[in-house]
Design a protein around this motif. Structure first.
Motif, PDB file in Angstrom:
ATOM      1  N   GLN A   8      34.076  40.870  46.010  1.00 35.39           N
ATOM      2  CA  GLN A   8      32.948  40.460  46.829  1.00 35.39           C
ATOM      3  C   GLN A   8      31.680  41.144  46.332  1.00 35.39           C
ATOM      4  O   GLN A   8      31.716  42.280  45.861  1.00 35.39           O
ATOM      5  CB  GLN A   8      33.186  40.824  48.298  1.00 35.39           C
ATOM      6  CG  GLN A   8      34.342  40.088  48.936  1.00 35.39           C
ATOM      7  CD  GLN A   8      34.027  38.633  49.207  1.00 35.39           C
ATOM      8  OE1 GLN A   8      32.869  38.232  49.223  1.00 35.39           O
ATOM      9  NE2 GLN A   8      35.055  37.845  49.385  1.00 35.39           N
ATOM     10  N   GLU A  22      27.502  41.788  47.565  1.00 37.29           N
ATOM     11  CA  GLU A  22      26.539  41.698  48.656  1.00 37.29           C
ATOM     12  C   GLU A  22      25.245  41.142  48.086  1.00 37.29           C
ATOM     13  O   GLU A  22      24.780  41.579  47.031  1.00 37.29           O
ATOM     14  CB  GLU A  22      26.297  43.067  49.280  1.00 37.29           C
ATOM     15  CG  GLU A  22      25.310  43.052  50.426  1.00 37.29           C
ATOM     16  CD  GLU A  22      25.157  44.421  51.071  1.00 37.29           C
ATOM     17  OE1 GLU A  22      26.095  45.237  50.966  1.00 37.29           O
ATOM     18  OE2 GLU A  22      24.099  44.682  51.666  1.00 37.29           O
ATOM     19  N   TYR A  71      29.697  36.999  37.735  1.00 35.88           N
ATOM     20  CA  TYR A  71      29.496  36.012  38.790  1.00 35.88           C
ATOM     21  C   TYR A  71      28.474  34.954  38.378  1.00 35.88           C
ATOM     22  O   TYR A  71      27.400  35.264  37.860  1.00 35.88           O
ATOM     23  CB  TYR A  71      29.009  36.697  40.076  1.00 35.88           C
ATOM     24  CG  TYR A  71      30.107  37.452  40.790  1.00 35.88           C
ATOM     25  CD1 TYR A  71      30.548  38.678  40.311  1.00 35.88           C
ATOM     26  CD2 TYR A  71      30.701  36.928  41.933  1.00 35.88           C
ATOM     27  CE1 TYR A  71      31.565  39.364  40.959  1.00 35.88           C
ATOM     28  CE2 TYR A  71      31.717  37.609  42.583  1.00 35.88           C
ATOM     29  CZ  TYR A  71      32.142  38.819  42.089  1.00 35.88           C
ATOM     30  OH  TYR A  71      33.146  39.494  42.731  1.00 35.88           O
ATOM     31  N   ARG A  75      29.672  33.231  42.962  1.00 35.49           N
ATOM     32  CA  ARG A  75      31.112  32.994  42.850  1.00 35.49           C
ATOM     33  C   ARG A  75      31.595  33.675  41.583  1.00 35.49           C
ATOM     34  O   ARG A  75      30.914  33.652  40.547  1.00 35.49           O
ATOM     35  CB  ARG A  75      31.440  31.508  42.813  1.00 35.49           C
ATOM     36  CG  ARG A  75      30.906  30.748  41.625  1.00 35.49           C
ATOM     37  CD  ARG A  75      31.483  29.336  41.599  1.00 35.49           C
ATOM     38  NE  ARG A  75      30.998  28.546  40.478  1.00 35.49           N
ATOM     39  CZ  ARG A  75      31.529  28.564  39.267  1.00 35.49           C
ATOM     40  NH1 ARG A  75      32.569  29.347  38.997  1.00 35.49           N
ATOM     41  NH2 ARG A  75      31.035  27.789  38.308  1.00 35.49           N
ATOM     42  N   HIS A  76      32.765  34.274  41.672  1.00 37.79           N
ATOM     43  CA  HIS A  76      33.350  34.880  40.484  1.00 37.79           C
ATOM     44  C   HIS A  76      33.625  33.786  39.453  1.00 37.79           C
ATOM     45  O   HIS A  76      33.929  32.645  39.815  1.00 37.79           O
ATOM     46  CB  HIS A  76      34.623  35.640  40.851  1.00 37.79           C
ATOM     47  CG  HIS A  76      35.139  36.494  39.756  1.00 37.79           C
ATOM     48  ND1 HIS A  76      36.084  36.064  38.864  1.00 37.79           N
ATOM     49  CD2 HIS A  76      34.811  37.768  39.398  1.00 37.79           C
ATOM     50  CE1 HIS A  76      36.332  37.033  37.996  1.00 37.79           C
ATOM     51  NE2 HIS A  76      35.577  38.072  38.300  1.00 37.79           N
ATOM     52  N   ASN A 103      31.457  31.649  47.272  1.00 39.06           N
ATOM     53  CA  ASN A 103      32.075  32.254  48.443  1.00 39.06           C
ATOM     54  C   ASN A 103      31.424  33.579  48.854  1.00 39.06           C
ATOM     55  O   ASN A 103      31.960  34.300  49.683  1.00 39.06           O
ATOM     56  CB  ASN A 103      33.573  32.482  48.211  1.00 39.06           C
ATOM     57  CG  ASN A 103      33.844  33.377  47.024  1.00 39.06           C
ATOM     58  OD1 ASN A 103      32.957  33.673  46.243  1.00 39.06           O
ATOM     59  ND2 ASN A 103      35.085  33.821  46.890  1.00 39.06           N
ATOM     60  N   ASN A 104      30.287  33.876  48.254  1.00 34.60           N
ATOM     61  CA  ASN A 104      29.503  35.034  48.662  1.00 34.60           C
ATOM     62  C   ASN A 104      28.103  34.523  48.982  1.00 34.60           C
ATOM     63  O   ASN A 104      27.506  33.806  48.164  1.00 34.60           O
ATOM     64  CB  ASN A 104      29.412  36.075  47.537  1.00 34.60           C
ATOM     65  CG  ASN A 104      30.745  36.679  47.201  1.00 34.60           C
ATOM     66  OD1 ASN A 104      31.163  37.669  47.784  1.00 34.60           O
ATOM     67  ND2 ASN A 104      31.438  36.069  46.257  1.00 34.60           N
TER      68      ASN A 104
END
Length: 119
Positions: free
Chosen positions: A1, A3, A32, A99-100, A107-108
């Motif tokens: 994740q 921030e 990312y 996103r990774h 998704n972040n």
């Protein structure tokens, strides 16, 4: 994740410019894919732009192509959205997303920053 914290929104007249920034922290952000989305009142959130890991490739939605530019500085862990020739229809909350590289969906998400363009 990771921030994500956006900044740079505000009120601007039509034809003006703003630059949004998104500071990322928590993981190796160069792993990312970064993007910007926006959500106008009463509308669903829509994709605006994305930039690949090294910044070598960018994707811009047709409605802002030629006016918006996305870029990233991996040394500063920051992604930018330069918005020129703003129009009232660009008014929205703008969200930074990540996103990774191994995941298909973003998704972040950041908390969003308001952009208001007056006519």
């Amino acid at each position: 994740q990771v921030e994500l914290v956006e900044s740079g929104g505000g009120l601007v007249q039509a034809g003006g410019s703003l630059r949004l920034s998104c500071a990322a922290s928590g993981r190796t952000t160069s792993d990312y894919v970064m993007g910007w989305f926006r959500q106008a009142p009463g509308k669903e959130r829509e994709f605006v732009a994305a930039v690949t890991l090294s910044g070598g490739n960018t994707y811009i939605v047709d409605s802002v192509k030629g006016r918006f530019t996305i870029s990233r500085d991996n040394h500063k862990n920051t992604v930018y959205l330069q918005m020129n020739n703003l129009k009232p229809e660009d008014t929205a909350v703008y969200y930074c997303a990540a996103r990774h590289r191994t995941i298909l969906d973003f998704n972040n998400w950041g908390q969003g920053t308001q952009v208001t363009v007056s006519s």
